[in-house]
Design an enzyme around this catalytic site. Structure first.
Site, PDB file in Angstrom:
ATOM      1  CG  ASP A  37      -5.894   2.378   4.507  1.00  0.00           C
ATOM      2  OD1 ASP A  37      -4.702   2.274   4.185  1.00  0.00           O
ATOM      3  OD2 ASP A  37      -6.681   3.123   3.910  1.00  0.00           O
ATOM      4  CG  ASP A  38      -1.462   2.257   5.144  1.00  0.00           C
ATOM      5  OD1 ASP A  38      -1.817   1.771   4.054  1.00  0.00           O
ATOM      6  OD2 ASP A  38      -1.034   3.416   5.255  1.00  0.00           O
ATOM      7  CB  CYS A  77      -4.967   2.937  -0.962  1.00  0.00           C
ATOM      8  SG  CYS A  77      -4.287   3.296   0.658  1.00  0.00           S
ATOM      9  NE  ARG A  81      -8.215   0.858  -0.133  1.00  0.00           N
ATOM     10  CZ  ARG A  81      -8.672   0.690   1.104  1.00  0.00           C
ATOM     11  NH1 ARG A  81      -9.961   0.454   1.292  1.00  0.00           N
ATOM     12  NH2 ARG A  81      -7.876   0.764   2.138  1.00  0.00           N
ATOM     13  CE  LYS A 135      -8.350   4.382   1.364  1.00  0.00           C
ATOM     14  NZ  LYS A 135      -6.964   4.391   1.852  1.00  0.00           N
ATOM     15  CG  HIS A 137      -8.477   5.438  -2.292  1.00  0.00           C
ATOM     16  ND1 HIS A 137      -7.413   5.451  -1.417  1.00  0.00           N
ATOM     17  CD2 HIS A 137      -8.233   6.440  -3.181  1.00  0.00           C
ATOM     18  CE1 HIS A 137      -6.571   6.414  -1.752  1.00  0.00           C
ATOM     19  NE2 HIS A 137      -7.052   7.026  -2.822  1.00  0.00           N
ATOM     20  CB  SER A 160      -6.482   8.028   2.361  1.00  0.00           C
ATOM     21  OG  SER A 160      -6.171   6.833   1.699  1.00  0.00           O
ATOM     22  CG  HIS A 226      -3.893   5.722   5.546  1.00  0.00           C
ATOM     23  ND1 HIS A 226      -3.437   7.006   5.718  1.00  0.00           N
ATOM     24  CD2 HIS A 226      -3.595   5.389   4.263  1.00  0.00           C
ATOM     25  CE1 HIS A 226      -2.900   7.435   4.586  1.00  0.00           C
ATOM     26  NE2 HIS A 226      -2.973   6.475   3.683  1.00  0.00           N
ATOM     27  CG  ASP A 297      -4.942  -0.998   2.246  1.00  0.00           C
ATOM     28  OD1 ASP A 297      -4.194  -1.202   3.230  1.00  0.00           O
ATOM     29  OD2 ASP A 297      -5.144   0.146   1.797  1.00  0.00           O
ATOM     30  CG  ASN A 298      -1.221  -0.871   1.525  1.00  0.00           C
ATOM     31  OD1 ASN A 298      -2.063  -0.240   0.895  1.00  0.00           O
ATOM     32  ND2 ASN A 298      -0.680  -0.386   2.637  1.00  0.00           N
ATOM     33  CE  LYS A 316       0.335   3.346   1.625  1.00  0.00           C
ATOM     34  NZ  LYS A 316      -0.484   4.329   2.392  1.00  0.00           N
TER      35      LYS A 316
END
Length: 470
Positions: A37-38, A77, A81, A135, A137, A160, A226, A297-298, A316
């Site tokens: 994540d991130d 996010c 996903r 996660k 989301h 998150s 994240h 994810d990004n 992001k």
């Protein structure tokens, strides 16, 4: 979707797979997708990062392949996903935003429509066991949980971990306490985020051990890195005492900027997690029959102290390369060439049709799927199957890449043109000198926008949504 148990793909299917170049001896490989994540393009040491150390992921790259042209379908996010799960651009399935924000929040009335067919549901039809640990989301209401979207097992958080009362803008959002779920049941409130990576990893390892004798799909969407950053005690060794003192003094109020300083530790624990998963596959004799992919994810958040997009511009939330091109490693010993770098354009949307092909499952034919089968691309037998790739910021179509040309638009008008083959950092706008390229890419944008308008599907909404609690 009902579970269909199979013990054989049948001789006809095997023949078809052989003709398509699929390795028949592992006709139903296991699939593992590790989704952080991130994490930025420069946040692996095998992608040039010297502010972190990722020996297990580096080894995975040495034994497998680095994908340097791999994209997610959104720079935040939830839509990212949604695209991974469905093989579709988020706007096509009305998942480009949450109901009132860029992503889904706690107690959101919106979620991924139960009629969407996820990668987990596709693989279930071929006899796969499916598990998600981490996660989700894509909706926190009971109708939208992973167990309603093709997953047999779920352990993790619904969104998150900063969607929580300690959020800096809590006076505006009024977030409820964070729930931790096992399948459909909230088993804890306010789980200690320092241990999320550890607990997710333990659940993933257990899943592999319990399903080693039949094909499985394991999805590990880590909540970290994240913000705010967390790591379990064994990985906090070497952190400056003043940083430890500040963290220990938080007393329920999270110090985001101080926690930014433990980025190296957070990434080290994720790398440890990858090592645990790979070791478990090896210990159970599953190495040569398991496709493992690691990505994010990004891109990294803006103004982070250490998270890095490497040579890429943006972060992001942006449609520059740094927001959507991700550090990606794929490994399947004996099937995917080892120690190589592949710069062909590929995306998370491609995993659904690619996994379906390798598993002998069918891709949904009653709807548009944007992903393509990239198996020939991964094994070096063909170039990318994508003529173009489209970048969205929320519901706004913001850019297109065709070949090495990338055109950014602003309010529908051409604004910036880059040649990514010589300018991966998007530093030299050459729009004035290539009007023919601009016109061609504009036509692709117009055609794609019409297709989305004519072939889109709704998200789902519930009445009276409520935050999850015990």
């Amino acid at each position: 979707m009902s579970r269909i148990k199979t013990t054989s793909l049948g001789s006809i299917t095997l023949l078809l797979l052989c003709l398509q170049g699929v390795p028949v001896e592992s006709r139903q490989p296991n699939f593992v997708v590790i989704f952080t994540d991130d994490q930025g393009y420069g946040d692996l040491s095998c992608f040039g990062g010297d502010h972190i150390d990722t020996p297990n992921i580096d080894r995975m790259a040495a034994e497998g392949m680095k994908l340097t042209g791999f994209y997610v379908a959104a720079p935040v996010c939830t839509p990212s996903r949604a695209a991974l799960m469905t093989g579709c651009y988020p706007k096509r399935i009305d998942m480009a935003t949450g109901s009132n924000f860029g992503v889904l929040l706690a107690g959101d009335r919106k979620g991924l429509h139960p009629r969407e067919i996820t990668i987990a549901e596709v693989l279930q039809t071929a006899g796969y066991s499916t598990g998600i640990f981490g996660k989700w989301h894509l909706g926190d209401q009971p109708e939208f949980l992973p167990t309603k979207q093709g997953f047999d097992e779920y352990f993790g958080i619904p969104y998150s971990h900063d969607i929580h009362p300690f959020h800096p803008r809590q006076s505006h959002y009024k977030f409820p306490p964070l729930p931790l779920l096992e399948n459909d049941t909230v088993v804890e409130m306010e789980p200690d985020a320092d241990f999320l990576t550890k607990r997710v990893t333990e659940a993933a390892v257990s899943f592999i051990e319990r399903h080693q004798d039949a094909p499985f799909f394991l999805y590990v969407p880590h909540p970290i890195p994240h913000a705010p950053l967390h790591a379990s005690p064994p990985f906090m060794k070497g952190v400056a005492q003043e940083t430890l003192d500040a963290i220990n003094a938080e007393d329920g109020n999270i110090d985001y900027r101080t926690r930014d300083k433990i980025y190296r530790q957070a990434i080290a624990e994720i790398d440890w997690s990858v090592g645990q998963i790979l070791s478990t596959l090896n210990a159970n004799g599953l190495d040569e029959n398991t496709f493992v992919l690691f990505t994010s994810d990004n891109g990294p958040p803006k103004n982070s102290l250490f998270a890095s997009a490497g040579p890429l511009r943006g972060n992001k939330g942006t449609t520059f390369e740094g927001g959507m091109r991700e550090p990606t490693v794929v490994r399947w010993p004996g099937k995917i060439p080892a120690g190589q770098t592949n710069d062909e354009l590929m995306t998370t949307m491609d995993l659904l049709p690619t996994f379906a092909k390798l598993a002998g499952a069918s891709v949904p034919s009653d709807r548009v799927i944007d992903g393509k089968d990239i198996w020939p691309t991964l094994i070096g037998k063909s170039a990318t199957p994508h003529e173009c790739f489209f970048y969205h910021r929320g519901n706004t179509l913001a850019a297109v890449r065709c070949g090495n040309w990338k055109l950014h638009i602003n309010r529908g008008k051409p604004a910036q043109l880059y040649d990514l083959s010589t300018d991966i950092g998007e530093t030299k706008n050459v729009i004035e000198s290539h009007p023919d390229v601009v016109a061609r890419l504009q036509q692709h944008l117009a055609t794609f926008a019409r297709d989305i308008a004519e072939n889109s599907r709704p998200a789902a909404f519930v009445d009276d949504p409520r935050p999850l609690s015990k």
